[in-house]
Write an enzyme that holds these catalytic residues in place. Structure first.
Site, mmCIF file in Angstrom:
data_model
loop_
_atom_site.group_PDB
_atom_site.id
_atom_site.type_symbol
_atom_site.label_atom_id
_atom_site.label_comp_id
_atom_site.label_asym_id
_atom_site.label_seq_id
_atom_site.Cartn_x
_atom_site.Cartn_y
_atom_site.Cartn_z
ATOM 1 N N LYS A 145 0.821 -1.219 0.000
ATOM 2 C CA LYS A 145 0.000 0.000 0.000
ATOM 3 C C LYS A 145 0.846 1.257 0.000
ATOM 4 C CE LYS A 145 -4.206 -2.005 1.082
ATOM 5 N NZ LYS A 145 -5.391 -2.290 1.842
ATOM 6 N N LYS B 134 -4.500 -10.992 -6.978
ATOM 7 C CA LYS B 134 -5.598 -11.260 -6.049
ATOM 8 C C LYS B 134 -6.855 -10.487 -6.458
ATOM 9 C CE LYS B 134 -6.326 -9.368 -1.906
ATOM 10 N NZ LYS B 134 -6.400 -9.005 -0.480
ATOM 11 N N LYS C 11 -10.787 -5.590 -3.567
ATOM 12 C CA LYS C 11 -11.868 -4.618 -3.683
ATOM 13 C C LYS C 11 -11.395 -3.229 -4.094
ATOM 14 C CE LYS C 11 -12.067 -4.213 1.351
ATOM 15 N NZ LYS C 11 -12.743 -4.665 2.535
HETATM 16 P P1 AMP Z 1 -9.977 -6.856 2.890
HETATM 17 O O1 AMP Z 1 -10.760 -6.848 1.633
HETATM 18 O O2 AMP Z 1 -8.515 -6.764 2.638
HETATM 19 O O3 AMP Z 1 -10.478 -5.909 3.931
HETATM 20 O O4 AMP Z 1 -10.184 -8.306 3.507
HETATM 21 C C1 AMP Z 1 -11.293 -8.739 4.260
HETATM 22 C C2 AMP Z 1 -11.184 -10.237 4.471
HETATM 23 O O5 AMP Z 1 -11.394 -10.911 3.216
HETATM 24 C C3 AMP Z 1 -9.807 -10.705 4.969
HETATM 25 O O6 AMP Z 1 -9.978 -11.813 5.831
HETATM 26 C C4 AMP Z 1 -9.118 -11.097 3.707
HETATM 27 O O7 AMP Z 1 -8.078 -12.020 3.921
HETATM 28 C C5 AMP Z 1 -10.257 -11.699 2.889
HETATM 29 N N1 AMP Z 1 -10.010 -11.556 1.450
HETATM 30 C C6 AMP Z 1 -9.859 -10.404 0.754
HETATM 31 N N2 AMP Z 1 -9.658 -10.634 -0.555
HETATM 32 C C7 AMP Z 1 -9.663 -11.985 -0.707
HETATM 33 C C8 AMP Z 1 -9.480 -12.850 -1.831
HETATM 34 N N3 AMP Z 1 -9.261 -12.385 -3.056
HETATM 35 N N4 AMP Z 1 -9.551 -14.189 -1.621
HETATM 36 C C9 AMP Z 1 -9.783 -14.680 -0.373
HETATM 37 N N5 AMP Z 1 -9.953 -13.917 0.722
HETATM 38 C C10 AMP Z 1 -9.889 -12.586 0.579
#
Ligand code: AMP
Ligand code: TRP
Length: 331
Positions: A111, A195, A198
């Site tokens: 980031k 990956k 979002k």
């Molecule tokens: P974040 O979107 O980074 O706030 O992640 C929220 C939760 O979703 C965390 O537990 C991440 O590890 C999981 N997560 C986010 N993106 C993915 C992805 N592409 N595949 C699997 N888990 C994800």
């Protein structure tokens, strides 16, 4: 009963990756654990965010939690910023984490690389300290997360060890990250070496996408030139990603899915089946979401009740920590 805790930060639009890697598993925990699931709204401030967007995202995540099947009778659902103990504990434990280890965190490196040095906030650097406070306030035994958050939970384990060793007692419980066997890292449909994230809309399936759009995105997912449906992340990252999505949603192992498709030598047919699996899951999920998001009174009630319950436990831990480190606590 053992304790499970996790959260999601309300930035950007949630994706199928969040659903498979996190949301679904939060629900699974509520049957066997005392379950704490929160919205990491303070963490959302670590990068600039519009206040209206933050608020909208926060309400959305509460509705997503409920639509995914979290039951407020079984799971304490709350906002991180509603329980001030998170910030208070953060200000104590940040002294037990070191600059070196924080600067090695992959998420921070990724980031901050995108920013000018002068725009990297202190909160972004200290992100894992607050996350660790979140975990230890509730004495969590397990922390269900996707793969990318594992490193932060491991840093928290180091802190727990350090703190307990320093004060000679088991002040904090040692938390264990729980990563899904299938679906810990869902990849982008347009570039399966990246990956699904979002903050990067290309190739993402968003949980609020129109069902027709979701189908289209899956049907046009990047694959390779072959026609065999095999799991091979190196040479067939696109097909492997679709197999992962299918297996996770159908509660199958990858091997079982590969077996199921062993006679199918057409990517188009395979994609159709993946799309059906996704729509079967997200269709009813979206219907529940729409119902819940229009009932603001219910959302408020859930959050108010959750914050009261969470605060009770968090406060006890905070007092214990204050006493341990020598801060004066009126008896
Ligand atoms: P974040 O979107 O980074 O706030 O992640 C929220 C939760 O979703 C965390 O537990 C991440 O590890 C999981 N997560 C986010 N993106 C993915 C992805 N592409 N595949 C699997 N888990 C994800
Ligand atoms: N960092 C997590 C994410 O980006 C959210 C989070 C904050 C969290 N505090 C936590 C997850 C504590 C598990 C436990 O998704």
């Amino acid at each position: 009963m053992a304790i499970s805790l996790s959260g999601i930060k309300p930035t950007g639009k949630l994706t199928l990756g969040n659903y498979i890697g996190a949301l679904r598993n939060f629900k699974a925990m509520q049957e066997d654990y005392e379950n704490f699931i929160f919205i990491a709204d303070l963490h959302a401030l670590t990068l600039p965010i519009d206040p209206i967007e933050l608020k909208t995202n926060t309400l959305d995540i509460v509705a997503f939690y409920l639509a995914a099947g979290l039951d407020p009778e079984k799971t304490t659902i709350f906002l991180q910023s509603d329980v001030s103990e998170h910030s208070e504990l953060n200000s104590i434990i940040q002294n037990y984490l070191y600059m070196g280890e924080l600067s090695r965190m992959t998420q921070f490196k990724d980031k901050s690389r995108k920013l000018n040095d002068s725009a990297i906030g202190l909160g972004l650097f200290a992100y894992p300290a607050l996350m660790c406070a979140d975990i230890i306030l509730y004495n969590a035994d397990i922390v269900p997360v996707g793969e990318d958050q594992k490193q932060h939970v491991e840093l928290c384990r180091n802190l727990v060890h350090r703190f307990n060793t320093r004060y000679g007692k088991e002040i904090f419980k040692m938390p264990e990250p729980v990563i899904p066997k299938v679906g810990a890292r869902i990849m982008s449909l347009s570039d399966p070496t990246k990956k699904m994230s979002k903050s990067d809309p290309k190739g993402d399936i968003f949980l609020k996408d129109d069902l027709n759009i979701i189908r289209k995105k899956i049907m046009s997912a990047v694959t390779d030139t072959g026609n065999e449906i095999l799991f091979d992340k190196e040479n067939k990252p696109g097909i492997s990603n679709l197999l992962t999505i299918y297996s996770a949603l159908k509660n199958k192992t990858i091997e079982e899915s590969v077996q199921e498709f062993s006679n199918l030598h057409q990517y188009g047919e395979f994609k159709k089946m993946v799309a059906n699996a996704v729509l079967d899951e997200l269709g009813p999920f979206q219907t529940r979401y729409k119902e819940i998001i229009s009932n603001r009174k219910y959302i408020n009630e859930v959050l108010e009740k959750g914050a009261i319950r969470a605060k009770k436990i968090a406060h006890k831990t905070l007092i214990k920590v204050k006493k341990t480190v020598g801060l004066y606590v009126h008896e």
